[in-house]
Each structure stands twice: as structure tokens, then as C-alpha cells.
Design a protein around this motif. Structure first.
Motif, PDB file in Angstrom:
ATOM      1  N   GLY A  10     -90.005  -2.137  45.036  1.00  0.00           N
ATOM      2  CA  GLY A  10     -88.729  -1.565  45.465  1.00  0.00           C
ATOM      3  C   GLY A  10     -87.596  -2.546  45.275  1.00  0.00           C
ATOM      4  N   ALA A  11     -86.490  -2.292  45.986  1.00  0.00           N
ATOM      5  CA  ALA A  11     -85.290  -3.117  45.842  1.00  0.00           C
ATOM      6  C   ALA A  11     -85.576  -4.580  46.165  1.00  0.00           C
ATOM      7  N   LYS A  36     -96.768   5.325  40.430  1.00  0.00           N
ATOM      8  CA  LYS A  36     -96.548   5.334  38.979  1.00  0.00           C
ATOM      9  C   LYS A  36     -95.093   5.059  38.622  1.00  0.00           C
ATOM     10  N   THR A  37     -94.218   5.024  39.634  1.00  0.00           N
ATOM     11  CA  THR A  37     -92.811   4.693  39.383  1.00  0.00           C
ATOM     12  C   THR A  37     -92.366   3.605  40.363  1.00  0.00           C
ATOM     13  N   VAL A  38     -91.383   2.834  39.960  1.00  0.00           N
ATOM     14  CA  VAL A  38     -90.829   1.785  40.810  1.00  0.00           C
ATOM     15  C   VAL A  38     -89.413   2.185  41.251  1.00  0.00           C
ATOM     16  N   LEU A  39     -88.926   1.503  42.248  1.00  0.00           N
ATOM     17  CA  LEU A  39     -87.547   1.678  42.719  1.00  0.00           C
ATOM     18  C   LEU A  39     -87.221   3.123  43.129  1.00  0.00           C
ATOM     19  N   SER A  40     -88.201   3.809  43.681  1.00  0.00           N
ATOM     20  CA  SER A  40     -88.013   5.230  44.026  1.00  0.00           C
ATOM     21  C   SER A  40     -86.989   5.417  45.143  1.00  0.00           C
ATOM     22  N   LYS A  41     -86.927   4.488  46.082  1.00  0.00           N
ATOM     23  CA  LYS A  41     -85.958   4.625  47.171  1.00  0.00           C
ATOM     24  C   LYS A  41     -84.543   4.351  46.673  1.00  0.00           C
ATOM     25  N   VAL A  42     -84.426   3.452  45.702  1.00  0.00           N
ATOM     26  CA  VAL A  42     -83.122   3.204  45.081  1.00  0.00           C
ATOM     27  C   VAL A  42     -82.622   4.489  44.420  1.00  0.00           C
ATOM     28  N   LEU A  96     -68.863  -1.648  40.167  1.00  0.00           N
ATOM     29  CA  LEU A  96     -69.027  -1.091  41.506  1.00  0.00           C
ATOM     30  C   LEU A  96     -67.677  -0.674  42.076  1.00  0.00           C
ATOM     31  N   LYS A  97     -67.726   0.194  43.087  1.00  0.00           N
ATOM     32  CA  LYS A  97     -66.505   0.627  43.766  1.00  0.00           C
ATOM     33  C   LYS A  97     -66.760   0.652  45.268  1.00  0.00           C
ATOM     34  N   ILE A  98     -65.706   0.395  46.014  1.00  0.00           N
ATOM     35  CA  ILE A  98     -65.775   0.461  47.476  1.00  0.00           C
ATOM     36  C   ILE A  98     -65.099   1.747  47.920  1.00  0.00           C
ATOM     37  N   GLU A  99     -65.828   2.612  48.610  1.00  0.00           N
ATOM     38  CA  GLU A  99     -65.244   3.863  49.076  1.00  0.00           C
ATOM     39  C   GLU A  99     -64.497   3.635  50.395  1.00  0.00           C
ATOM     40  N   GLU A 100     -63.777   4.640  50.817  1.00  0.00           N
ATOM     41  CA  GLU A 100     -62.882   4.510  51.971  1.00  0.00           C
ATOM     42  C   GLU A 100     -63.614   4.065  53.229  1.00  0.00           C
ATOM     43  N   ASP A 101     -64.854   4.487  53.380  1.00  0.00           N
ATOM     44  CA  ASP A 101     -65.619   4.130  54.577  1.00  0.00           C
ATOM     45  C   ASP A 101     -66.344   2.799  54.444  1.00  0.00           C
ATOM     46  N   GLY A 102     -66.121   2.086  53.328  1.00  0.00           N
ATOM     47  CA  GLY A 102     -66.718   0.766  53.144  1.00  0.00           C
ATOM     48  C   GLY A 102     -68.012   0.756  52.358  1.00  0.00           C
ATOM     49  N   ARG A 103     -68.571   1.932  52.102  1.00  0.00           N
ATOM     50  CA  ARG A 103     -69.817   1.960  51.323  1.00  0.00           C
ATOM     51  C   ARG A 103     -69.548   1.581  49.870  1.00  0.00           C
ATOM     52  N   VAL A 104     -70.495   0.885  49.263  1.00  0.00           N
ATOM     53  CA  VAL A 104     -70.361   0.416  47.889  1.00  0.00           C
ATOM     54  C   VAL A 104     -71.322   1.198  46.989  1.00  0.00           C
ATOM     55  N   PHE A 105     -70.786   1.749  45.904  1.00  0.00           N
ATOM     56  CA  PHE A 105     -71.566   2.525  44.941  1.00  0.00           C
ATOM     57  C   PHE A 105     -71.259   2.039  43.524  1.00  0.00           C
ATOM     58  N   PRO A 106     -72.160   2.309  42.580  1.00  0.00           N
ATOM     59  CA  PRO A 106     -71.788   2.081  41.184  1.00  0.00           C
ATOM     60  C   PRO A 106     -70.693   3.058  40.784  1.00  0.00           C
ATOM     61  N   VAL A 107     -69.795   2.620  39.923  1.00  0.00           N
ATOM     62  CA  VAL A 107     -68.707   3.490  39.449  1.00  0.00           C
ATOM     63  C   VAL A 107     -69.271   4.746  38.797  1.00  0.00           C
ATOM     64  N   SER A 108     -70.445   4.625  38.214  1.00  0.00           N
ATOM     65  CA  SER A 108     -71.090   5.772  37.551  1.00  0.00           C
ATOM     66  C   SER A 108     -71.507   6.863  38.520  1.00  0.00           C
ATOM     67  N   ASP A 109     -71.550   6.540  39.833  1.00  0.00           N
ATOM     68  CA  ASP A 109     -72.079   7.467  40.851  1.00  0.00           C
ATOM     69  C   ASP A 109     -73.501   7.907  40.510  1.00  0.00           C
ATOM     70  N   ASN A 110     -74.243   7.012  39.895  1.00  0.00           N
ATOM     71  CA  ASN A 110     -75.611   7.329  39.480  1.00  0.00           C
ATOM     72  C   ASN A 110     -76.507   6.134  39.769  1.00  0.00           C
ATOM     73  N   SER A 111     -77.532   6.356  40.593  1.00  0.00           N
ATOM     74  CA  SER A 111     -78.447   5.271  40.950  1.00  0.00           C
ATOM     75  C   SER A 111     -79.168   4.690  39.739  1.00  0.00           C
ATOM     76  N   GLN A 112     -79.206   5.445  38.644  1.00  0.00           N
ATOM     77  CA  GLN A 112     -79.885   4.944  37.442  1.00  0.00           C
ATOM     78  C   GLN A 112     -79.225   3.665  36.931  1.00  0.00           C
ATOM     79  N   SER A 113     -77.923   3.501  37.199  1.00  0.00           N
ATOM     80  CA  SER A 113     -77.227   2.278  36.786  1.00  0.00           C
ATOM     81  C   SER A 113     -77.848   1.047  37.450  1.00  0.00           C
ATOM     82  N   ILE A 114     -78.191   1.173  38.727  1.00  0.00           N
ATOM     83  CA  ILE A 114     -78.805   0.065  39.470  1.00  0.00           C
ATOM     84  C   ILE A 114     -80.242  -0.135  39.005  1.00  0.00           C
ATOM     85  N   ILE A 115     -80.965   0.967  38.824  1.00  0.00           N
ATOM     86  CA  ILE A 115     -82.362   0.883  38.374  1.00  0.00           C
ATOM     87  C   ILE A 115     -82.439   0.226  37.003  1.00  0.00           C
TER      88      ILE A 115
END
Length: 424
Positions: A10-11, A36-42, A96-115
Motif C-alpha cells: 500500500g501507500a 493481485k493488485t497493489v495500492l488498492s486503497k490509494v 497537486l492542488k489544495i482545495e478550499e477545505d485544505g485537502r490535497v489532490f492531484p490536479v488530474s483528480d485521478n488517483s492513477q496519477s499517484i499510483i
């Protein structure tokens, strides 16, 4: 023979492996993943967008989001905090981007970018990733080395890192090695409520304050004149956005209660009452006074059709009905009892909770390796040398918002630094 074996793909596992490999490229490193897969929670985090971390850059404030692990994580967060995690991914091409509530996400809005980033780095650094490799046994060898047994093979390693998350099987292995396991209970869950006031208004969201009052304590040892000892102070309380769902109540205000009250609500067997103040700027008394003012200024208007305050019309209608007020009742005709009932519904709606639901796919537990048995300068076991932990396998958990991942990233980094220093 590997120099480092990491159990759990995992992460925390990947972050640990990458940092060790960068610091000590000569080491042979392997990640063992039972599936059979890794990073499933990500992949599922943040609704598939991956809530990487939270933009709280002051360690003293960051730790306040951890019901368990607050004291222990303060030092590690001074070493590796959200800013360091953001730099790690951005330096490797993940914007990456910081949303109004402080959460950080990839600009792509897709977890595949992190994986893709984590997989790519592990591949570049020659980290072996062994899928479908469920660990069947963990044995300590001479010279503080370790043996890992899978279905049909034995592997040995000098350094063993456990990053399996909430795995009862692995906790049993650790208990067999002498570690204390704090019994796991669910955290981050929503409340199941069947109540007429919530029917048909799914999707209504409101900033509220919520409380869970203490249950009455009945004792057989007191005299008949004292039937119960009632504690007036709520056992849990929080503020924030609340969301009405098909099954009851959710949203940050509820998730905070479930995280901070994980052990208490487990003791209650998830049957308890919750009090919601839909208008948190008002006490019940202040709301009653405000309603008397409306009664005086708008006597001819019907209560049901009056937009008396900043509250969703659908919710207002439900609360008006719950106060025993009929469709055509005018403010002038409102009885004192009805007005008091409405004030109560607006500021102290009581709901019966009967069960819980997992918050999306982001199942989090409170529990795991007892924190007293971990050296938080290295995340190494105090019982066994060369045995390390990172992520949810230890008794650390957080509220929603990227904080659980931050624990994983920080723990993985601290383990990597400790192992790299040791092999120099």
C-alpha cells in the motif's frame, strides 16, 4: 535473501521502499503483497481522486486530527510533514492542488496519477514487487534477522517492515512475537437513522453542531430514591457540515464523532442517541426568543411557508411538522408549546442511531500495535531489533481529509531514514 522486506503493498509500503532505495541504492528491497493488485486503497481514496494529504503545515495543529497517535506523531511530523509529501510528488511530475477545505489532490483528480508515480519510482529504483504473495509465517532468525514464509517459499531479510494496514492475520503474527495489539474497532463511519424527519430530504447539507449525550448509568447498589446517575455533559461533540443521506447522517461533523468516539460507540454497540443543533449560533432559549419575534412581526404568514432562517426549505418543513404544527397554522395562532417544540427541533433535534455504515470504501480502524512498543524516532519495534512498522498497522488513526495517508507517508519516511543510516 533481501536486505529489506516490506510486507504490504500500500501507500506506506511503497513510500518506504522508494525512500530506502534512493538513500541506499545497493540494497535489495522487496514488497510482498497478498493480493493481485497493489495500492488498492490509494485507488479508491477521495472518491477515486486520492486525497494525498492535508495542507496543515504546522505539526502542533496537524496532530490535532489524530484521535489516537496525537502525542507520538508530533516529533515525526517535524521531520516529514505534508509539505514534504507534496514536494515528493511534485518533484516527480505529479501536480497537486489544495482545495478550499485544505485537502490535497492531484490536479488530474485521478488517483492513477499517484499510483503511476509510486509504481514508476519503485520500478526505476529496482524494488521487487511480489504480488499474490500472502505471508504465512514470520520467524525471527539469529543476529536479529527475519524469515518470511509464503505459500511455497522462504525468504530471509535483515530488515523487516510491516505496512499491512488493518490486518488481523498480521496482528496475530505480531502478537505471537510478543507485541500487544490494541483490539481494533471501526472508525470513520456514518450513522444509520430511520426517522421521518430525514425521509425524502437526502442531499440536504448544513453546518451544524452535534452531540452524543451520555447514557444513563443505572446501579443496583443505590437506594430507591436515586434510580440513576445522569451525566449532563455530552460524551462527544463536534461541529461542521452534516449531510442527510438515504441511510441517515454523514458528513464531516458525523465522521469526526465516529473517529474520536470509536471506542465509546463500539461499547454502545452503535445504538445511541445524537442531538443535532441545525442552527449552531443559537441556543434553544435564544431560538425561542427569536421565534417569538417572528410571531409578533409576521402574524398573518403561515409557519410552513415562512423562510425564517438560513435553512433548506425541505428541512424546515420536516422540522415544522415534527413540532406538531399543521400546514395552514399562522404565526399568530402558534401556541406556546408549538413554538417551544419548534425551537427544540431547530436546536436540539434528537435522533436514535441504530447501526453504522462504512464511509465509502475508506474503511479505517482504531487499533493495532500498541504505541508504547514503538520507538517513534525510527518507527522500530522496542521489542525486536530490525522490525519496523508504518501506516495503519499501528494504533494510529485520523479523521477524514488526507490525514491517514499522512501518517503512512511519515511513518514510511522515518523507517527509510532509520534503515539507511543503519546500513552505512
Amino acid at each position: 535473501m533481501f536486505d529489506v522486506i516490506i510486507v504490504g503493498g500500500g501507500a506506506a509500503g511503497f513510500y518506504t521502499a522508494i525512500h530506502i532505495a534512493e538513500k541506499s541504492p545497493a540494497l535489495k528491497i522487496a514488497i510482498f503483497e497478498k493480493g493481485k493488485t497493489v495500492l488498492s486503497k490509494v485507488r479508491v481514496s477521495g472518491g477515486g481522486r486520492c486525497n494525498v494529504t492535508h495542507a496543515e503545515f504546522i505539526p502542533q495543529n496537524l496532530v490535532l486530527n489524530y484521535p489516537r497517535g496525537q502525542k507520538e506523531l508530533l516529533g515525526p511530523f517535524h521531520t516529514h510533514a505534508p509539505g514534504d509529501v507534496m514536494a515528493f510528488f511534485e518533484d516527480r511530475g505529479v501536480s497537486l492542488k489544495i482545495e478550499e477545505d485544505g485537502r490535497v489532490f492531484p490536479v488530474s483528480d485521478n488517483s492513477q496519477s499517484i499510483i503511476d508515480c509510486l509504481l514508476g519510482e519503485a520500478n526505476r529504483l529496482d524494488v521487487r514487487v511480489l504480488k499474490n504473495s500472502a505471508v504465512k509465517q514470520i520467524s525471527k532468525l539469529e543476529n536479529d534477522s527475519w524469515q518470511i514464509t509464503t505459500m511455497n517459499k522462504h525468504y530471509s531479510t535483515k530488515h523487516l517492515v510491516i505496512t499491512t494496514g488493518s490486518s488481523p492475520k498480521v496482528w496475530n503474527f505480531m502478537a505471537g512475537l510478543g507485541h500487544q495489539i490494541v483490539s481494533p474497532v471501526p472508525s470513520l463511519f456514518t450513522f444509520n437513522i430511520k426517522d421521518e424527519r430525514l425521509k425524502g430530504i437526502q442531499g440536504v447539507s448544513k453546518n451544524v453542531s452535534v452531540e452524543i449525550p451520555a447514557k444513563k448509568i443505572f446501579s443496583s447498589k443505590v437506594s430507591v430514591t436515586l434510580k440513576s446517575a445522569v451525566i449532563d455533559e455530552p460524551v462527544l461533540q463536534s461541529e461542521g457540515p452534516l449531510l442527510v443521506t438515504h441511510w441517515g447522517l454523514s458528513g464531516p461533523a458525523i465522521l469526526k464523532l465516529s473517529a474520536w468516539g470509536a471506542n465509546i460507540l463500539n461499547e454502545y454497540q452503535y445504538n445511541f442517541r445524537i442531538t443535532v443543533n441545525w442552527m449552531p449560533d443559537y441556543t434553544t432559549g435564544a431560538m425561542e426568543n427569536f421565534l417569538w419575534e417572528i410571531k409578533a412581526s409576521e402574524p398573518k404568514k403561515t409557519v410552513l411557508r415562512t423562510k425564517a432562517m438560513n435553512i433548506a426549505k425541505r428541512l424546515w418543513i420536516k422540522l415544522v411538522y415534527a413540532a406538531g404544527i399543521e400546514n395552514e397554522t399562522r404565526w399568530a395562532d402558534l401556541t406556546k408549546i408549538q413554538l417551544q417544540n419548534l425551537a427544540m427541533q431547530l436546536t436540539a433535534s434528537s435522533f436514535k442511531v441504530e447501526g453504522k455504515s462504512t464511509f465509502k470504501e475508506e474503511f479505517v480502524t482504531a487499533g493495532g500495535i500498541d504505541l508504547k512498543e514503538i520507538n517513534f524516532k525510527t518507527f522500530e519495534s522496542k521489542i525486536h531489533q530490525n522490525l519496523f512498522f508504518a501506516g495503519e498497522v499501528i494504533n494510529v488513526d485520523a479523521i477524514t481529509g488526507g490525514f491517514n495517508f499522512q501518517n503512512a507517508w511519515t511513518g514510511g519516511y522515518m523507517v527509510a531514514q532509520a534503515i539507511s543510516k543503519r546500513v552505512k
